[in-house]
Design an enzyme around this catalytic site. Sequence first.
Site, PDB file in Angstrom:
ATOM      1  CG  HIS A 168      75.638  33.901  -1.309  1.00  0.00           C
ATOM      2  ND1 HIS A 168      75.249  34.790  -0.336  1.00  0.00           N
ATOM      3  CD2 HIS A 168      74.501  33.477  -1.918  1.00  0.00           C
ATOM      4  CE1 HIS A 168      73.927  34.896  -0.354  1.00  0.00           C
ATOM      5  NE2 HIS A 168      73.456  34.125  -1.303  1.00  0.00           N
ATOM      6  CG  ASP A 205      69.620  37.534  -4.317  1.00  0.00           C
ATOM      7  OD1 ASP A 205      69.388  37.000  -3.205  1.00  0.00           O
ATOM      8  OD2 ASP A 205      69.674  36.882  -5.364  1.00  0.00           O
ATOM      9  CG  HIS A 207      69.257  34.402  -0.367  1.00  0.00           C
ATOM     10  ND1 HIS A 207      68.377  34.341  -1.424  1.00  0.00           N
ATOM     11  CD2 HIS A 207      68.948  33.365   0.449  1.00  0.00           C
ATOM     12  CE1 HIS A 207      67.564  33.306  -1.260  1.00  0.00           C
ATOM     13  NE2 HIS A 207      67.884  32.704  -0.130  1.00  0.00           N
ATOM     14  CG  ASP A 293      66.052  35.987  -4.187  1.00  0.00           C
ATOM     15  OD1 ASP A 293      65.955  37.210  -4.400  1.00  0.00           O
ATOM     16  OD2 ASP A 293      66.975  35.492  -3.532  1.00  0.00           O
TER      17      ASP A 293
END
Length: 357
Positions: A168, A205, A207, A293
């Site tokens: 991110h 991931d 996200h 995740d």
Amino acid sequence: MEDAHVAGFREMKAMTTPVLVYYDTRMLGHNPHGWDPSHPAWTDAVKAMIALQYPGSNLETYSHPERPERLTAIVDRLMLDPIEGVRWVLPMAATTAQLERVHNKAYVAHIESLKGDSCWLSKDTTAVSPGSVEAACLAAGAGISAVEAVATGEARRAFCLLRPPGHHAHSDHASGFCLYNNLAVTAAHARESLGYQRVMIWDWDMHHGNGTQEIFYSDPSVLVVDSHCAAPFYPGSGLQTETGTGAGAGSQINIPLPLGIGNAALLKVFDEVVEPAARAFQPDILLVSSGFDCHYLDMTCTMDETGFAMLTQRMSDLADELCDGRLVLLLEGGYNAQALADSAHAVVKVLAGNRVK
């Protein structure tokens, strides 16, 4: 004359696939926690985000999910249940020049100025503690160390146990628990120092890796495939229409997925998107932003450690076919200690040559 049984044993041992696991205890020094009383509006926004993503959470006892136990859980499992072929390696810290390949100078200088401090950097709970800057440099350097070892033939596979995570982090600001974009720093080093002309990334991931996308959005030499939970799930980006720009048009492939997906969905992403894209692109090295995740213990999706092992096996086979086996995984998210330990162990076991039965 050597006994046939001994000769067979030697041959079997020779077939063991070495895998390098990069880790440094100094990454545990990154330990942000609690709320930021100097930014009450940020705290309120974070509480609203947590309530949305994790209904029923007790906000009064909330602790920062990007905590040192994420790594210690993985390391403890790998130590208690060792895997033949694993070699532990200390990473070198990334240099300022290496970080500045993907981050602008002002941003790197700002992060470096925070050594020894504790503060929040954004309202999504991205924060630093006194040991965070050192940890972030080691995290970014782990991928560099891994691709250098792969380039010299020391091993073909590597897994980087690192934190803070990175996907991110943008070229000019921190977000989503990430300070430096570890994967982007690694990819840039592979391109600029090791001569790999085409680098392929799969970010599995859940996200969206918005920082990685921003950094390589106009770069045709880096192909990024990103499978993630669809917006409005954090960070709310990663639409299918986001495909790159300029010379990099077509170099970003986003696969937004519904909440609750499991093993079958990610394996389908590999079969229908990752594998054909890789064959068309012909990468010199494969990199993975390996967040865990999607594991069912993280509550968002329903994958398990066997699914991650199967993904790793398919990526390993693809690397063997296309780029002489060169495959490096970097840890991203995943916030349940048991899920992290089980998933990482399953992945490393496959990297070491143990195929899923």
